[in-house]
Design a protein around this motif. Sequence first.
Motif, mmCIF file in Angstrom:
data_model
loop_
_atom_site.group_PDB
_atom_site.id
_atom_site.type_symbol
_atom_site.label_atom_id
_atom_site.label_comp_id
_atom_site.label_asym_id
_atom_site.label_seq_id
_atom_site.Cartn_x
_atom_site.Cartn_y
_atom_site.Cartn_z
ATOM 1 N N PRO A 1 0.838 -1.209 0.000
ATOM 2 C CA PRO A 1 0.000 0.000 0.000
ATOM 3 C C PRO A 1 0.872 1.258 0.000
ATOM 4 O O PRO A 1 1.671 1.469 0.915
ATOM 5 N N VAL A 2 0.715 2.081 -1.010
ATOM 6 C CA VAL A 2 1.543 3.283 -1.153
ATOM 7 C C VAL A 2 0.951 4.406 -0.309
ATOM 8 O O VAL A 2 -0.239 4.713 -0.390
ATOM 9 N N ARG A 3 1.796 5.026 0.498
ATOM 10 C CA ARG A 3 1.353 6.106 1.385
ATOM 11 C C ARG A 3 1.751 7.476 0.847
ATOM 12 O O ARG A 3 0.913 8.330 0.629
ATOM 13 N N ARG A 4 3.039 7.696 0.676
ATOM 14 C CA ARG A 4 3.558 8.975 0.178
ATOM 15 C C ARG A 4 4.740 8.709 -0.738
ATOM 16 O O ARG A 4 5.337 7.632 -0.693
ATOM 17 N N ILE A 5 5.081 9.720 -1.546
ATOM 18 C CA ILE A 5 6.235 9.622 -2.433
ATOM 19 C C ILE A 5 7.153 10.806 -2.169
ATOM 20 O O ILE A 5 6.725 11.963 -2.202
ATOM 21 N N PHE A 6 8.424 10.495 -1.904
ATOM 22 C CA PHE A 6 9.469 11.508 -1.765
ATOM 23 C C PHE A 6 10.439 11.325 -2.931
ATOM 24 O O PHE A 6 10.905 10.207 -3.174
ATOM 25 N N CYS A 7 10.747 12.402 -3.632
ATOM 26 C CA CYS A 7 11.624 12.333 -4.806
ATOM 27 C C CYS A 7 12.870 13.186 -4.564
ATOM 28 O O CYS A 7 12.760 14.392 -4.289
ATOM 29 N N TYR B 1 11.016 12.076 -19.425
ATOM 30 C CA TYR B 1 11.236 10.863 -18.643
ATOM 31 C C TYR B 1 12.402 11.079 -17.683
ATOM 32 O O TYR B 1 13.327 11.849 -17.961
ATOM 33 N N GLU B 2 12.356 10.371 -16.530
ATOM 34 C CA GLU B 2 13.487 10.317 -15.598
ATOM 35 C C GLU B 2 13.491 8.918 -14.974
ATOM 36 O O GLU B 2 12.586 8.575 -14.204
ATOM 37 N N ALA B 3 14.492 8.108 -15.286
ATOM 38 C CA ALA B 3 14.631 6.763 -14.724
ATOM 39 C C ALA B 3 15.128 6.849 -13.286
ATOM 40 O O ALA B 3 16.032 7.645 -12.993
ATOM 41 N N GLU B 4 14.565 6.017 -12.388
ATOM 42 C CA GLU B 4 14.942 6.108 -10.978
ATOM 43 C C GLU B 4 14.938 4.741 -10.295
ATOM 44 O O GLU B 4 14.092 3.884 -10.595
ATOM 45 N N LEU B 5 15.856 4.563 -9.347
ATOM 46 C CA LEU B 5 15.771 3.478 -8.374
ATOM 47 C C LEU B 5 14.824 3.928 -7.273
ATOM 48 O O LEU B 5 14.964 5.022 -6.730
ATOM 49 N N VAL B 6 13.855 3.060 -6.939
ATOM 50 C CA VAL B 6 12.835 3.400 -5.945
ATOM 51 C C VAL B 6 13.022 2.529 -4.708
ATOM 52 O O VAL B 6 13.200 1.311 -4.809
ATOM 53 N N VAL B 7 12.967 3.171 -3.541
ATOM 54 C CA VAL B 7 13.101 2.492 -2.253
ATOM 55 C C VAL B 7 11.728 2.427 -1.595
ATOM 56 O O VAL B 7 11.045 3.450 -1.479
ATOM 57 N N ALA B 8 11.315 1.242 -1.165
ATOM 58 C CA ALA B 8 10.031 1.048 -0.497
ATOM 59 C C ALA B 8 10.272 0.861 1.007
ATOM 60 O O ALA B 8 11.027 -0.025 1.416
ATOM 61 N N ILE B 9 9.620 1.690 1.822
ATOM 62 C CA ILE B 9 9.810 1.699 3.276
ATOM 63 C C ILE B 9 8.725 0.850 3.958
ATOM 64 O O ILE B 9 7.546 0.959 3.611
ATOM 65 N N ASP B 10 9.136 0.032 4.930
ATOM 66 C CA ASP B 10 8.138 -0.744 5.684
ATOM 67 C C ASP B 10 8.289 -0.637 7.199
ATOM 68 O O ASP B 10 7.552 -1.280 7.947
ATOM 69 N N LYS B 11 9.226 0.191 7.678
ATOM 70 C CA LYS B 11 9.428 0.366 9.119
ATOM 71 C C LYS B 11 9.471 1.853 9.416
ATOM 72 O O LYS B 11 10.228 2.585 8.792
ATOM 73 N N GLY C 1 4.875 2.101 3.720
ATOM 74 C CA GLY C 1 4.145 2.505 2.521
ATOM 75 C C GLY C 1 4.765 3.672 1.794
ATOM 76 O O GLY C 1 4.388 3.971 0.660
ATOM 77 N N ASP C 2 5.712 4.357 2.430
ATOM 78 C CA ASP C 2 6.381 5.460 1.748
ATOM 79 C C ASP C 2 7.333 4.938 0.671
ATOM 80 O O ASP C 2 7.975 3.889 0.842
ATOM 81 N N LEU C 3 7.414 5.675 -0.420
ATOM 82 C CA LEU C 3 8.358 5.387 -1.497
ATOM 83 C C LEU C 3 9.324 6.553 -1.627
ATOM 84 O O LEU C 3 8.917 7.712 -1.532
ATOM 85 N N ILE C 4 10.590 6.226 -1.861
ATOM 86 C CA ILE C 4 11.588 7.259 -2.131
ATOM 87 C C ILE C 4 12.168 7.014 -3.522
ATOM 88 O O ILE C 4 12.781 5.974 -3.775
ATOM 89 N N TYR C 5 11.941 7.954 -4.424
ATOM 90 C CA TYR C 5 12.550 7.928 -5.758
ATOM 91 C C TYR C 5 13.896 8.638 -5.625
ATOM 92 O O TYR C 5 13.949 9.805 -5.228
ATOM 93 N N THR C 6 14.978 7.935 -5.924
ATOM 94 C CA THR C 6 16.308 8.369 -5.489
ATOM 95 C C THR C 6 17.039 9.299 -6.447
ATOM 96 O O THR C 6 18.161 9.710 -6.164
ATOM 97 N N GLY C 7 16.421 9.672 -7.567
ATOM 98 C CA GLY C 7 17.080 10.583 -8.497
ATOM 99 C C GLY C 7 17.383 9.920 -9.824
ATOM 100 O O GLY C 7 17.379 8.691 -9.943
ATOM 101 N N THR C 8 17.636 10.743 -10.833
ATOM 102 C CA THR C 8 17.814 10.243 -12.196
ATOM 103 C C THR C 8 19.176 10.596 -12.762
ATOM 104 O O THR C 8 19.744 11.641 -12.438
#
Length: 232
Positions: free
Chosen positions: A22-28, A77-87, A192-199
């Motif tokens: 479940p996605v909560r928020r997105i930080f880029c 477009y911007e390609a990114e590695l995405v980090v999914a937080i669960d704690k 549920g937070d996602l962090i898009y780490t940059g392109t």
Amino acid sequence: MTQLFEAPAPVLAATSDGNQFPVRRIFCIGRNYAAHAREMGRDPDREAPFFFTKWAETVVPSGATIAYPGETANFHYEAELVVAIDKPGRNIAAADALGHVYGYATGLDMTRRDLQLEAREKGRPWDTGKNVEQSSPLGLIHPVAEVGHPDSGSIRLTVNGAVKQDADLNELIWDVQDVIAYVSRFYRLEPGDLIYTGTPAGVGAVVQGDAIVVSIAGLSDCAVTVGAPAND
């Protein structure tokens, strides 16, 4: 007391082991590869990390057709590695940061570049350039138990088969641990937070009909097609 309307269902991102995240928020994270910072007219050696946020409902799965958004003639477009937080955690130490990660995915931060640059020049927020419907395509989230913590390996983007972005995750200015620690200084990170780490460098415009594929070593691809403008 009567509920006035039905709340929208949560956005659920697929994981590689058949579960739903479940996605909560997105930080880029902005300008986190030196070459990209330079192509955007900024000096990477003089900046601390910074980030912007996006709504959870901007997430769409790999395989989707995304509408070309209105009010732009320069959709990037911007390609990114995405980090999914669960704690959850606030003021997380970098040494402890990876313990808050559920897994990783490939992703895209699609951008109305003309609106972003106009806002930047006027010192205004980037929302109209970045926080755009269907602008956060996401591949399958792979749990840490499956892929570990990627800190090197190819990150590549193609448009209609032609390579446009080609870099290595080890080129990140601020790595995953540092990014988590930094964001958690300002917000309590939550499951549920996602962090898009940059392109990386090589961002560019797409048009209707273009097929975009993001590939990161060890992760599933994220692939989308740019469709017609939304008419609703």
